[in-house]
Design an enzyme around this catalytic site. Structure first.
Site, mmCIF file in Angstrom:
data_model
loop_
_atom_site.group_PDB
_atom_site.id
_atom_site.type_symbol
_atom_site.label_atom_id
_atom_site.label_comp_id
_atom_site.label_asym_id
_atom_site.label_seq_id
_atom_site.Cartn_x
_atom_site.Cartn_y
_atom_site.Cartn_z
ATOM 1 N N HIS A 21 12.923 36.245 -3.313
ATOM 2 C CA HIS A 21 14.139 35.947 -2.544
ATOM 3 C C HIS A 21 14.547 37.207 -1.788
ATOM 4 C CE1 HIS A 21 18.397 33.932 -2.546
ATOM 5 N NE2 HIS A 21 18.198 34.669 -1.455
ATOM 6 N N HIS A 23 15.389 38.398 2.356
ATOM 7 C CA HIS A 23 15.497 38.145 3.797
ATOM 8 C C HIS A 23 15.043 39.429 4.480
ATOM 9 C CE1 HIS A 23 18.025 34.547 2.983
ATOM 10 N NE2 HIS A 23 18.352 35.263 1.920
ATOM 11 N N HIS A 201 18.570 27.658 -0.190
ATOM 12 C CA HIS A 201 19.725 28.280 -0.835
ATOM 13 C C HIS A 201 20.688 27.155 -1.211
ATOM 14 C CE1 HIS A 201 18.192 31.950 0.863
ATOM 15 N NE2 HIS A 201 19.253 32.662 0.572
ATOM 16 N N GLU A 204 25.249 28.963 -4.129
ATOM 17 C CA GLU A 204 25.624 30.385 -4.085
ATOM 18 C C GLU A 204 27.148 30.422 -3.978
ATOM 19 O OE1 GLU A 204 24.279 32.453 -0.548
ATOM 20 O OE2 GLU A 204 24.725 34.442 -1.390
ATOM 21 N N ASP A 282 17.538 39.849 -2.283
ATOM 22 C CA ASP A 282 18.274 39.152 -1.217
ATOM 23 C C ASP A 282 18.320 39.971 0.082
ATOM 24 O OD1 ASP A 282 19.489 36.858 -0.312
ATOM 25 O OD2 ASP A 282 21.382 37.140 -1.350
ATOM 26 N N ASP A 283 19.304 40.868 0.185
ATOM 27 C CA ASP A 283 19.470 41.690 1.393
ATOM 28 C C ASP A 283 19.700 43.140 0.950
ATOM 29 O OD1 ASP A 283 19.746 39.442 3.542
ATOM 30 O OD2 ASP A 283 21.100 38.862 1.918
HETATM 31 N N1 HPA Z 1 22.982 33.808 1.603
HETATM 32 C C1 HPA Z 1 22.817 32.920 2.583
HETATM 33 N N2 HPA Z 1 22.202 33.224 3.704
HETATM 34 C C2 HPA Z 1 21.701 34.443 3.856
HETATM 35 C C3 HPA Z 1 21.834 35.390 2.877
HETATM 36 C C4 HPA Z 1 22.512 35.063 1.691
HETATM 37 O O1 HPA Z 1 22.695 35.880 0.770
HETATM 38 N N3 HPA Z 1 21.246 36.510 3.342
HETATM 39 C C5 HPA Z 1 20.738 36.228 4.547
HETATM 40 N N4 HPA Z 1 21.028 34.972 4.879
HETATM 41 ZN ZN ZN Z 2 19.357 34.735 0.235
#
Ligand code: HPA
Ligand code: ZN
Length: 343
Positions: A21, A23, A201, A204, A282-283
């Site tokens: 996971h 991006h 996703h 969240e 994630d990021d």
């Molecule tokens: N959530 C949803 N979309 C996203 C995320 C995230 O953490 N990071 C990049 N796009």
């Molecule tokens: Zn994500």
């Protein structure tokens, strides 16, 4: 017993890991952003890397996404996407990540007039190079932006068909609330028909209902995040029964205030319930850490021991799109690694 922090840190650093996971646009470090912005003659509304990083403080997902899309604006040329991806791969190689399944968001770029081909060619070149130089295996997932409409997702799918041999799956990301998985039911059905694997996703910021939809209407193989499943007992039971992977991102969750304190993170509870939980970044450029930092954050806050951390890493290989033989090989490597600690 109080754990020895250094000891756990050393264990995490050497543990073979799989990232599922991530991006790629979220791995865009501020330093590289300034460098590429200058090269492309695009101005960033911050005087320095330090000032830009100070803006990385978020109350929710949307506040983060606004900054994330602004940052991605400086990516124009094939070389930019190559450098972005190479920097990520160099970093994870140092963190003992041996397999990665990464998202890219085509619409973030095509909507600005950047060719789909430049995006994918740059990313793919870096992935192939890392495979050759580091032995890192990979899969590539094209993610649809859920705040955009179905027609735009269909256009993106159409562009992706040309790269069916490079792109393994499709995903769904961006602003979750108000954009349920069902909005993309037909696109996901078309993607499945074209042979793409499916993830989304869900849960969240959005409710448990969105996880049901991702399962029943999109027919995904993994749920990205999925934290909110614990609100719904029947859903949790189903996820356990199906051993549906949940790709959790602890530092993302606290950065976006999905979870208030790391001590409240559900990963350990989920494991105890029998859910197939995994840990990812994630990021990482925006949320304060890559794989090792995410593992360390939960290890410290939840007092997780080496056996539990190794299980989390094994779960990620189980949930990956590697072949059963490759998964077995990685599981064995983890068992051998754990045994080398005398456990
Ligand atoms: N959530 C949803 N979309 C996203 C995320 C995230 O953490 N990071 C990049 N796009
Ligand atoms: Zn994500």
């Amino acid at each position: 017993m109080i754990q020895d922090k250094t000891d756990i840190g050393t264990f995490i650093e050497g543990l073979p890991k799989a990232e599922l996971h991530l991006h790629i646009e979220g791995s865009f470090e501020a330093e590289l952003m300034f460098k590429i912005a200058e090269r492309n003659d695009i101005s960033i509304p911050f005087d320095s890397v330090e000032k830009l990083k100070k803006a990385y403080s978020f109350n929710n997902l949307q506040e983060f996404l606004d900054i994330y899309y602004a940052g991605a604006n400086v990516l124009i040329e094939e070389e930019d996407f190559y450098e972005l991806t190479k920097a990520y791969l160099d970093k994870i190689h140092r963190q003992k990540v041996v397999h990665t399944e990464i998202f890219f968001d085509p619409q973030t770029h095509t909507d600005r007039g950047v060719d789909f081909d430049k995006v994918i060619t740059g990313i793919h070149r870096a992935l192939e190079e890392a495979k050759k130089n580091y032995g890192i295996t990979y899969r590539l997932i094209m993610s649809f932006l859920r705040h955009l409409d179905e027609a735009s997702a269909f256009d993106t799918l159409e562009s992706g068909l040309k790269y069916r041999d490079i792109i393994d799956g499709v995903g769904l990301d961006s602003s979750e609330l108000g954009n349920p998985p069902s909005k993309f039911k037909r696109v996901f059905a078309a993607a499945a028909k074209a042979g793409f694997k499916l993830v989304a996703h869900a849960g969240e910021e959005g409710p448990a209902d969105y996880i049901w939809e991702a399962l029943d209407e999109l027919k995904v193989l993994r749920i990205d995040h999925g934290n909110r499943c614990l609100d719904d007992e029947a859903l949790t039971k189903r996820l356990v029964d199906e051993q549906m992977p949940l790709t959790l991102c602890p530092l993302s969750n606290t950065a976006l205030q999905v979870i208030k304190r790391m001590e409240d993170h559900p990963v350990k509870r989920m494991m105890d319930l029998g859910l197939l939980a995994t840990i990812h970044s994630d990021d990482p450029a925006y949320f304060g850490g890559y794989m090792n930092e995410n593992f360390m954050a939960v290890a410290e806050a939840l007092a997780m021991n080496k056996t539990e951390l190794a299980q989390l890493s094994k779960n990620a290989f189980t949930a990956s799109w590697l072949s059963p033989a490759e998964i077995a090989k990685h599981h064995q490597a983890i068992d051998d690694y754990v045994a080398s600690f005398g456990i």
